[in-house]
Design a protein around this motif. Structure first.
Motif, PDB file in Angstrom:
ATOM      1  N   UNK A  47       0.840  -1.186   0.000  1.00  0.00           N
ATOM      2  CA  UNK A  47       0.000   0.000   0.000  1.00  0.00           C
ATOM      3  C   UNK A  47       0.874   1.234   0.000  1.00  0.00           C
ATOM      4  N   UNK A  48       0.218   2.397  -0.012  1.00  0.00           N
ATOM      5  CA  UNK A  48       0.916   3.674   0.013  1.00  0.00           C
ATOM      6  C   UNK A  48       0.609   4.415   1.311  1.00  0.00           C
ATOM      7  N   UNK A  49       1.615   4.870   2.066  1.00  0.00           N
ATOM      8  CA  UNK A  49       1.336   5.741   3.201  1.00  0.00           C
ATOM      9  C   UNK A  49       0.743   7.054   2.682  1.00  0.00           C
ATOM     10  N   UNK A  50      -0.121   7.673   3.479  1.00  0.00           N
ATOM     11  CA  UNK A  50      -0.876   8.802   2.942  1.00  0.00           C
ATOM     12  C   UNK A  50      -0.029   9.979   2.460  1.00  0.00           C
ATOM     13  N   UNK A  51       1.189  10.252   2.993  1.00  0.00           N
ATOM     14  CA  UNK A  51       1.939  11.391   2.451  1.00  0.00           C
ATOM     15  C   UNK A  51       2.545  11.144   1.070  1.00  0.00           C
ATOM     16  N   UNK A  52       2.593   9.889   0.619  1.00  0.00           N
ATOM     17  CA  UNK A  52       3.395   9.555  -0.557  1.00  0.00           C
ATOM     18  C   UNK A  52       2.895  10.233  -1.825  1.00  0.00           C
TER      19      UNK A  52
ATOM     20  N   UNK B  79       8.024   1.769   5.999  1.00  0.00           N
ATOM     21  CA  UNK B  79       9.440   2.036   5.735  1.00  0.00           C
ATOM     22  C   UNK B  79       9.614   3.298   4.902  1.00  0.00           C
ATOM     23  N   UNK B  80       8.538   3.730   4.179  1.00  0.00           N
ATOM     24  CA  UNK B  80       8.644   4.990   3.436  1.00  0.00           C
ATOM     25  C   UNK B  80       7.544   5.983   3.857  1.00  0.00           C
ATOM     26  N   UNK B  81       7.163   5.890   5.133  1.00  0.00           N
ATOM     27  CA  UNK B  81       6.245   6.856   5.749  1.00  0.00           C
ATOM     28  C   UNK B  81       7.071   7.789   6.629  1.00  0.00           C
ATOM     29  N   UNK B  82       7.277   9.048   6.224  1.00  0.00           N
ATOM     30  CA  UNK B  82       8.149   9.943   6.987  1.00  0.00           C
ATOM     31  C   UNK B  82       7.625  10.285   8.377  1.00  0.00           C
ATOM     32  N   UNK B  83       6.348  10.039   8.623  1.00  0.00           N
ATOM     33  CA  UNK B  83       5.803  10.282   9.961  1.00  0.00           C
ATOM     34  C   UNK B  83       6.067   9.152  10.933  1.00  0.00           C
TER      35      UNK B  83
ATOM     36  N   UNK C  32       0.429  11.160  13.832  1.00  0.00           N
ATOM     37  CA  UNK C  32       1.518  11.181  12.848  1.00  0.00           C
ATOM     38  C   UNK C  32       1.319  10.194  11.703  1.00  0.00           C
ATOM     39  N   UNK C  33       0.652   9.085  11.977  1.00  0.00           N
ATOM     40  CA  UNK C  33       0.552   8.031  10.972  1.00  0.00           C
ATOM     41  C   UNK C  33      -0.759   8.028  10.203  1.00  0.00           C
ATOM     42  N   UNK C  34      -1.761   8.763  10.702  1.00  0.00           N
ATOM     43  CA  UNK C  34      -3.078   8.698  10.070  1.00  0.00           C
ATOM     44  C   UNK C  34      -3.524  10.072   9.581  1.00  0.00           C
ATOM     45  N   UNK C  35      -4.111  10.089   8.384  1.00  0.00           N
ATOM     46  CA  UNK C  35      -4.511  11.331   7.739  1.00  0.00           C
ATOM     47  C   UNK C  35      -5.781  11.903   8.370  1.00  0.00           C
TER      48      UNK C  35
ATOM     49  N   UNK D  12      -3.660   5.879  -1.085  1.00  0.00           N
ATOM     50  CA  UNK D  12      -3.255   5.854   0.325  1.00  0.00           C
ATOM     51  C   UNK D  12      -3.941   4.700   1.028  1.00  0.00           C
ATOM     52  N   UNK D  13      -3.278   4.195   2.073  1.00  0.00           N
ATOM     53  CA  UNK D  13      -3.921   3.226   2.966  1.00  0.00           C
ATOM     54  C   UNK D  13      -4.343   3.979   4.213  1.00  0.00           C
ATOM     55  N   UNK D  14      -5.668   4.126   4.421  1.00  0.00           N
ATOM     56  CA  UNK D  14      -6.126   4.794   5.637  1.00  0.00           C
ATOM     57  C   UNK D  14      -6.552   3.783   6.698  1.00  0.00           C
TER      58      UNK D  14
END
Length: 443
Positions: free
Chosen positions: A90-95, A128-132, A345-348, A399-401
């Motif tokens: 999946x994609x972290x939301x900031x990506x 691993x690629x979620x800056x938060x 930090x991890x959730x939009x 994004x994966x919410x």
């Protein structure tokens, strides 16, 4: 009727649609550009595999099969849209926001693209690629700046390569979509409820009939591999794509995207053997054979409707389910105090849904793992409102919410509910946004 009267009627017809603020159904010949890129991180990058907390952030030990991202950019001369598929969890939301910033100077905006992850459980760990992700917790994956920059750079290269092909060597395309019911290949893992049996295939050929790209939509978790398999792999979707590319030939690019797979599991094919690798391979290879038959039976046309619409919306306040500490919390080694720090930090706080229509195909992007029954209702309404024969859900879009369930399913609890982080209203909120994302079709 004189020529002058005909012209005046056509002008009046066009002014009517402009004044109503709606878009008329105008078929157009599309041009396209296609690209692909290998996104398998080098092993020395120590990239963890995503999908199971039990792996404890251990890096991949090898490469069973390489993971890819692929893009097709379509335009009718007035608008363009990119569909990007990837062999990722999946994609972290900031990506996506980061990617848009990277390509904005090249004329790209957020509403011109859709990122679709296959949900492979043997690919790059999402956090691993979620800056938060600054918490250093092994079970949820540890942020790796090298992996982050590697992945972002590859997606930028991919999109610009497909766009460059479109600009420098535009190819007119013919497009057609078919859908069949494929029973016995998946099931509802909650042991009740709806199972989505749709296999939807979109054939994109050049104007001269040469295969260019194929989109395949089927709804099931790529979970044949467990936490013990420590090699990179695209899972059964990877085998599906490679095999179908071989069967079709002509250097065609096959792109797989998942559906509303929140409660959908694959069923092993007969005589698959005991190895999880064998089960994944047989599933993908046999699904490719079925898809090839569907591809051969799919006709194409040059003039198709092409439009998209994006709806942004506020998410309900993020929080954890009462069952979380007994399920996901236990798997991921989390405590109440850690969750209170992590959620902001991890959730939009906001998200979006996009629907793109290409002829008889519509893809409604859902930013997470929606239950299949909810997805089926969105598909039904899309078919009616857009007059398309093959509506699909693009699961894990952009994004994966979290998991996205009905209020009743959230209240009932269980694993899927415990990994749904926005309360019982998340499902209704996302569903409403999805329905509002359908492009306008007339007065």
């Amino acid at each position: 009727m004189t020529l002058l009267i005909r012209v005046l009627l056509l002008i009046a017809y066009g002014l009517f649609f402009l004044s109503t603020g709606t878009s008329a159904l105008v078929a157009a010949t599309l041009t396209a550009g296609v690209a692909r890129i290998d996104i398998t991180p080098p092993l020395e990058m120590q990239c963890p595999l995503g999908g199971y907390g039990e792996r404890m952030n251990k890096p991949a030990e090898g490469i069973h099969d390489r993971i890819w991202a692929k893009a097709i950019v379509l335009t009718d001369g007035t608008q363009k849209f990119a569909i990007i598929t990837a062999d990722l969890l999946g994609f972290p939301f900031p990506f996506k926001e980061e990617l848009v910033r990277e390509v904005k100077s090249h004329g790209w905006e957020s509403n011109q693209m859709m990122l679709l992850a296959s949900h492979s459980h043997a690919s790059i760990e999402m956090n691993a690629f979620h800056p938060g992700n600054t918490f250093g917790i092994s079970q949820i994956g540890i942020y790796n700046p090298q992996v982050h920059q590697f992945t972002l750079a590859n997606f930028k290269k991919l999109l610009l390569a497909a766009d460059r092909q479109l600009q420098e060597a535009p190819v007119k395309v013919r497009i057609g979509t078919s859908r069949i019911q494929l029973e016995g290949w998946n099931n509802n893992r909650r042991k009740q409820g709806f199972t989505d049996n749709d296999l939807t295939l979109t054939r994109i050929d050049t104007a001269t009939g040469k295969p260019m790209a194929v989109l395949v939509n089927f709804t099931a978790h790529p979970t044949f591999m467990s936490s013990r398999q420590m090699w990179f792999s695209a899972g059964w979707p990877g085998h599906l794509q490679r095999t179908l590319e071989t069967l079709i030939g002509d250097e065609v690019t096959v792109m797989y995207y998942n559906g509303a797979e929140g409660d959908q599991s694959p069923r092993s094919r007969p005589h698959s053997g005991e190895s999880r690798w064998e089960k994944a391979e047989r599933y993908g290879v046999e699904l490719a054979a079925v898809s090839h038959e569907l591809w051969m039976a799919t006709g194409t046309e040059s003039n198709v409707e092409f439009r998209q619409h994006t709806v942004e919306f506020d998410l309900p306040p993020a929080n954890w389910h009462p069952d979380f500490m007994q399920t996901g919390g236990k798997e991921y080694g989390l405590s109440t105090s850690l969750l209170q720090q992590m959620i902001p930090k991890l959730f939009a706080e906001r998200s979006h849904c996009t629907t793109v229509q290409i002829g008889q195909l519509s893809i409604t992007g859902i930013p997470g793992e929606m239950a299949a029954g909810m997805g089926a209702e969105i598909k039904r309404v899309a078919g009616e409102k857009l007059s398309v024969e093959s509506p699909t859900i693009g699961g894990l879009a952009d994004a994966w919410i979290s998991y996205i369930l009905t209020e009743e399913a959230w209240e009932t609890g269980g694993y899927e509910a415990s990994v749904s982080f926005y309360g019982p209203q998340l499902g209704p909120v996302v569903k409403q946004a999805a329905l509002e994302s359908f492009p306008l079709t007339g007065p």
